[in-house]
Design a protein around this motif. Sequence first.
Motif, mmCIF file in Angstrom:
data_model
loop_
_atom_site.group_PDB
_atom_site.id
_atom_site.type_symbol
_atom_site.label_atom_id
_atom_site.label_comp_id
_atom_site.label_asym_id
_atom_site.label_seq_id
_atom_site.Cartn_x
_atom_site.Cartn_y
_atom_site.Cartn_z
ATOM 1 N N GLY A 74 0.889 -1.045 0.063
ATOM 2 C CA GLY A 74 0.126 0.104 -0.097
ATOM 3 C C GLY A 74 0.865 1.139 -0.059
ATOM 4 O O GLY A 74 0.806 2.386 -0.812
ATOM 5 N N ARG A 75 1.995 1.273 0.727
ATOM 6 C CA ARG A 75 3.100 2.298 0.850
ATOM 7 C C ARG A 75 3.518 2.714 -0.462
ATOM 8 O O ARG A 75 3.660 3.836 -0.936
ATOM 9 C CB ARG A 75 3.610 2.257 1.979
ATOM 10 N N LYS A 76 3.983 1.616 -1.118
ATOM 11 C CA LYS A 76 4.557 1.668 -2.448
ATOM 12 C C LYS A 76 3.675 2.369 -3.416
ATOM 13 O O LYS A 76 3.896 3.054 -4.106
ATOM 14 C CB LYS A 76 5.108 0.287 -2.952
ATOM 15 N N ILE A 77 2.382 1.653 -3.296
ATOM 16 C CA ILE A 77 1.536 2.249 -4.434
ATOM 17 C C ILE A 77 1.293 3.803 -4.116
ATOM 18 O O ILE A 77 1.028 4.523 -5.126
ATOM 19 C CB ILE A 77 0.323 1.408 -4.177
ATOM 20 N N ALA A 78 0.938 4.067 -2.603
ATOM 21 C CA ALA A 78 0.876 5.669 -2.611
ATOM 22 C C ALA A 78 1.955 6.426 -3.112
ATOM 23 O O ALA A 78 1.674 7.645 -3.517
ATOM 24 C CB ALA A 78 0.610 5.744 -0.969
ATOM 25 N N LEU A 79 3.053 5.991 -2.774
ATOM 26 C CA LEU A 79 4.475 6.699 -3.019
ATOM 27 C C LEU A 79 4.313 6.812 -4.638
ATOM 28 O O LEU A 79 4.709 7.902 -5.108
ATOM 29 C CB LEU A 79 5.474 6.220 -2.728
ATOM 30 N N THR A 80 4.121 5.851 -5.280
ATOM 31 C CA THR A 80 4.122 5.859 -6.913
ATOM 32 C C THR A 80 3.192 6.679 -7.214
ATOM 33 O O THR A 80 3.463 7.567 -8.149
ATOM 34 C CB THR A 80 4.172 4.449 -7.362
ATOM 35 N N VAL A 81 2.046 6.540 -6.721
ATOM 36 C CA VAL A 81 0.787 7.538 -7.359
ATOM 37 C C VAL A 81 1.317 8.973 -6.948
ATOM 38 O O VAL A 81 1.219 9.934 -8.130
ATOM 39 C CB VAL A 81 -0.556 7.341 -6.643
ATOM 40 N N LEU A 82 1.795 9.295 -5.780
ATOM 41 C CA LEU A 82 2.308 10.829 -5.350
ATOM 42 C C LEU A 82 3.451 11.077 -6.340
ATOM 43 O O LEU A 82 3.164 12.277 -6.945
ATOM 44 C CB LEU A 82 2.630 10.736 -4.034
ATOM 45 N N ARG A 83 4.228 10.434 -6.745
ATOM 46 C CA ARG A 83 5.215 10.983 -7.457
ATOM 47 C C ARG A 83 4.841 10.852 -8.970
ATOM 48 O O ARG A 83 5.394 11.865 -9.644
ATOM 49 C CB ARG A 83 6.453 9.681 -7.507
ATOM 50 N N SER A 84 3.973 10.159 -9.593
ATOM 51 C CA SER A 84 3.567 10.320 -10.850
ATOM 52 C C SER A 84 2.741 11.514 -10.969
ATOM 53 O O SER A 84 2.923 12.255 -12.095
ATOM 54 C CB SER A 84 2.758 9.035 -10.941
ATOM 55 N N TYR A 85 1.827 11.863 -10.009
ATOM 56 C CA TYR A 85 1.033 13.059 -10.141
ATOM 57 C C TYR A 85 1.804 14.339 -9.868
ATOM 58 O O TYR A 85 1.825 15.283 -10.674
ATOM 59 C CB TYR A 85 0.190 13.125 -8.936
ATOM 60 N N LEU A 86 2.965 14.313 -9.159
ATOM 61 C CA LEU A 86 3.859 15.496 -8.903
ATOM 62 C C LEU A 86 4.474 15.847 -10.297
ATOM 63 O O LEU A 86 4.757 16.867 -10.462
ATOM 64 C CB LEU A 86 4.687 15.342 -7.623
ATOM 65 N N ALA A 87 5.195 14.686 -10.814
ATOM 66 C CA ALA A 87 5.528 14.701 -11.938
ATOM 67 C C ALA A 87 4.677 15.481 -13.434
ATOM 68 O O ALA A 87 4.967 16.386 -13.930
ATOM 69 C CB ALA A 87 6.030 13.321 -12.716
ATOM 70 N N ILE A 88 3.364 15.096 -13.320
ATOM 71 C CA ILE A 88 2.455 15.633 -14.053
ATOM 72 C C ILE A 88 2.278 17.276 -13.741
ATOM 73 O O ILE A 88 2.244 18.042 -14.398
ATOM 74 C CB ILE A 88 1.169 15.036 -14.027
ATOM 75 N N ALA A 89 2.157 17.587 -12.299
ATOM 76 C CA ALA A 89 2.099 18.964 -12.033
ATOM 77 C C ALA A 89 3.286 19.512 -12.382
ATOM 78 O O ALA A 89 3.212 20.770 -12.745
ATOM 79 C CB ALA A 89 1.739 18.829 -10.229
ATOM 80 N N MET A 90 4.479 19.199 -12.343
ATOM 81 C CA MET A 90 5.825 20.069 -12.620
ATOM 82 C C MET A 90 5.728 20.024 -13.915
ATOM 83 O O MET A 90 6.016 21.356 -14.339
ATOM 84 C CB MET A 90 6.945 19.107 -12.516
ATOM 85 N N ILE A 91 5.329 19.198 -14.845
ATOM 86 C CA ILE A 91 5.248 19.326 -16.249
ATOM 87 C C ILE A 91 3.948 20.692 -16.430
ATOM 88 O O ILE A 91 4.486 21.402 -17.335
ATOM 89 C CB ILE A 91 4.782 18.415 -17.112
ATOM 90 N N LEU A 92 3.132 20.822 -15.671
ATOM 91 C CA LEU A 92 2.120 21.561 -16.059
ATOM 92 C C LEU A 92 2.522 22.981 -15.873
ATOM 93 O O LEU A 92 2.221 23.971 -16.020
ATOM 94 C CB LEU A 92 0.720 21.308 -15.620
ATOM 95 N N VAL A 93 3.399 23.182 -14.583
ATOM 96 C CA VAL A 93 3.914 24.245 -14.266
ATOM 97 C C VAL A 93 4.766 25.050 -15.193
ATOM 98 O O VAL A 93 4.833 26.127 -15.697
ATOM 99 C CB VAL A 93 4.819 24.287 -12.778
ATOM 100 N N ILE A 94 5.677 23.985 -15.594
ATOM 101 C CA ILE A 94 6.618 24.543 -16.666
ATOM 102 C C ILE A 94 5.748 24.989 -17.944
ATOM 103 O O ILE A 94 6.014 25.998 -18.750
ATOM 104 C CB ILE A 94 7.411 23.405 -17.192
ATOM 105 N N VAL A 95 4.610 24.358 -18.312
ATOM 106 C CA VAL A 95 3.801 24.757 -19.353
ATOM 107 C C VAL A 95 3.170 26.090 -19.173
ATOM 108 O O VAL A 95 3.142 27.087 -19.894
ATOM 109 C CB VAL A 95 2.517 23.848 -19.616
ATOM 110 N N ARG A 96 2.564 26.420 -17.977
ATOM 111 C CA ARG A 96 2.188 27.657 -17.550
ATOM 112 C C ARG A 96 3.312 28.897 -17.614
ATOM 113 O O ARG A 96 3.172 29.970 -18.098
ATOM 114 C CB ARG A 96 1.548 27.618 -16.256
ATOM 115 N N LEU A 97 4.494 28.451 -17.438
ATOM 116 C CA LEU A 97 5.697 29.395 -17.304
ATOM 117 C C LEU A 97 5.919 29.831 -18.667
ATOM 118 O O LEU A 97 6.076 31.019 -19.016
ATOM 119 C CB LEU A 97 6.807 28.991 -16.632
#
Length: 539
Positions: free
Chosen positions: A509-532
């Motif tokens: 469960g912890r591995k899945i939660a960490l993987t989901v968090l990392r994947s989402y944050l990677a997407i968010a980071m890309i979108l920040v760059i797009v906005r910039l």
Amino acid sequence: MATITRTAVLDEAHVGDIRGALGTISADDFAPRAGLSAKFKTLLAIVGPGLIVMCGDNDAGAFSTYGQAGQNYGTRLLWTLLLLIPVLYVNQEMVLRLGAVTGVGHARLIIERFGKFWGALEVFDLFILNALTLVTEFIGITLAAGYLGLPKLVAVVLAAGVILAAAFTGSFRRFERIAVTFCAGSLLLIPLVLLTHPSGAQMTHGFVTPGLPGGSGQMATVMLLIIAIVGTTVAPWQLFFQQSYVVDKRITPRFIRYEKVDLWIGIVIVVVGAAALIGATAAVFAGSPAAGHFTDAAGLAHGIAAHAGRVAGVVFAVALLDAAIIGAFAVSLSTAYAVGDTLGLKHSLHRGVRQAKGFYAIYAALIAVAAAIVLLPGAPLGLISVGVQALAGVLLPAATVFLLMLCNDRAVLGPWVNRRGTNMFTSAVIALLVAMSIVLTASVLDPGITERQILTIFLGCAVVSVAGGGWVLLRSLRVHSSVEMDRRDRENWRMPPLNVLTKPVMSTGRKIALTVLRSYLAIAMILVIVRLVQMAFAH
């Protein structure tokens, strides 16, 4: 050597006398600090890690971020600073505790306790973000120098020389004295406030009245700025820097309470400085044609000079130059410490260049590359500065998750593990940070997002976090009832060598939660760059 065999300390340079900028404590000094004078002398010797990490927090990127908040929105975002005070303290208190108790750097602990994969991801994030942050420090140096009439090339070369020379002395004490001297320059923001005369009533209102200025259609820009404020005030590099610096300064559990005072001194300075910058720029640009049209820190300096006189402009520029150098000190060391931890290099300011070639090579290479990049023409400098802080805000949740897990690892901290209240507060902070990144993602996809939609997102995240927190609390109560931690005699407890610790088992469960968090944050980071990029083209 006996100390090294009984504890996890990896480098003999991290054992011995505490030789701080303002005092010395002998390694065999176990005398109680009974009187006020003895306690004060001890505090002077300990002061440094918390002060430097917090003054480094108000760096060149912070000047641009807080200045943009003041110029574009007046004092209406001051409330964010009050909310960040407990976040600053709890995060940094956990890492100073980890450093003093374990004697091991943050990156090394993540690798040893959670594996090379997760450790490599954290260090990679840190390396990229710190490299970009160093560029913003040199941007600040060039902008300040340009306002003061110094050629860009000369300013960059001189500043890089100072930053390199401070670390290359081969003496921890000499470095810390140089760093603390620059920290004193943070006090220049006090006369800046006196020269610009911000309204006390407006500042008080801004502190106690939360709100999202800008209206419909501007929520994406406002949320980007708020996340930038979070990112510049609570940045991932601070976690890695303070833990490693506490280790390098040879602070042990006996002195944790003094180090907490050092941290509070730094927090007061950083919050007062941030409020001073927002208040001063709000007063300067209120009602002017430049209000709402932030460009960069040089534009702030010229606006301050036009409103409050040439002296005020010079004070701002000198304070910016000072802040950029402190930030470069801290960010470069943070990276060199983390990479040294990861690669197993000797990494200590107590060592000379010949004794720790890799450590100093990393430090020098970062400074050289950042200095070279900033001399390239054509980049939207102010936008880059704000963007880096926003990226820091997006990446912070992952760093805080690993920090929380380490501080609940009984093999690592023993009687120093987190109490339940700290865990609950930190979990709420993580939920808030994730919610902010979700809002940022939504605002990039829909620039017309409204306050009601933002509130709905936060409420939804709150419901999920409360449900998850309740489940974790119930589990912790069951564990707590069967395993009671004895917190007596904590001052004499330190983590055993890493090779004798039982590896923690990470649940599916912890591995899945960490993987989901990392994947989402990677997407968010890309979108920040797009906005910039979108904002850059708009400019």
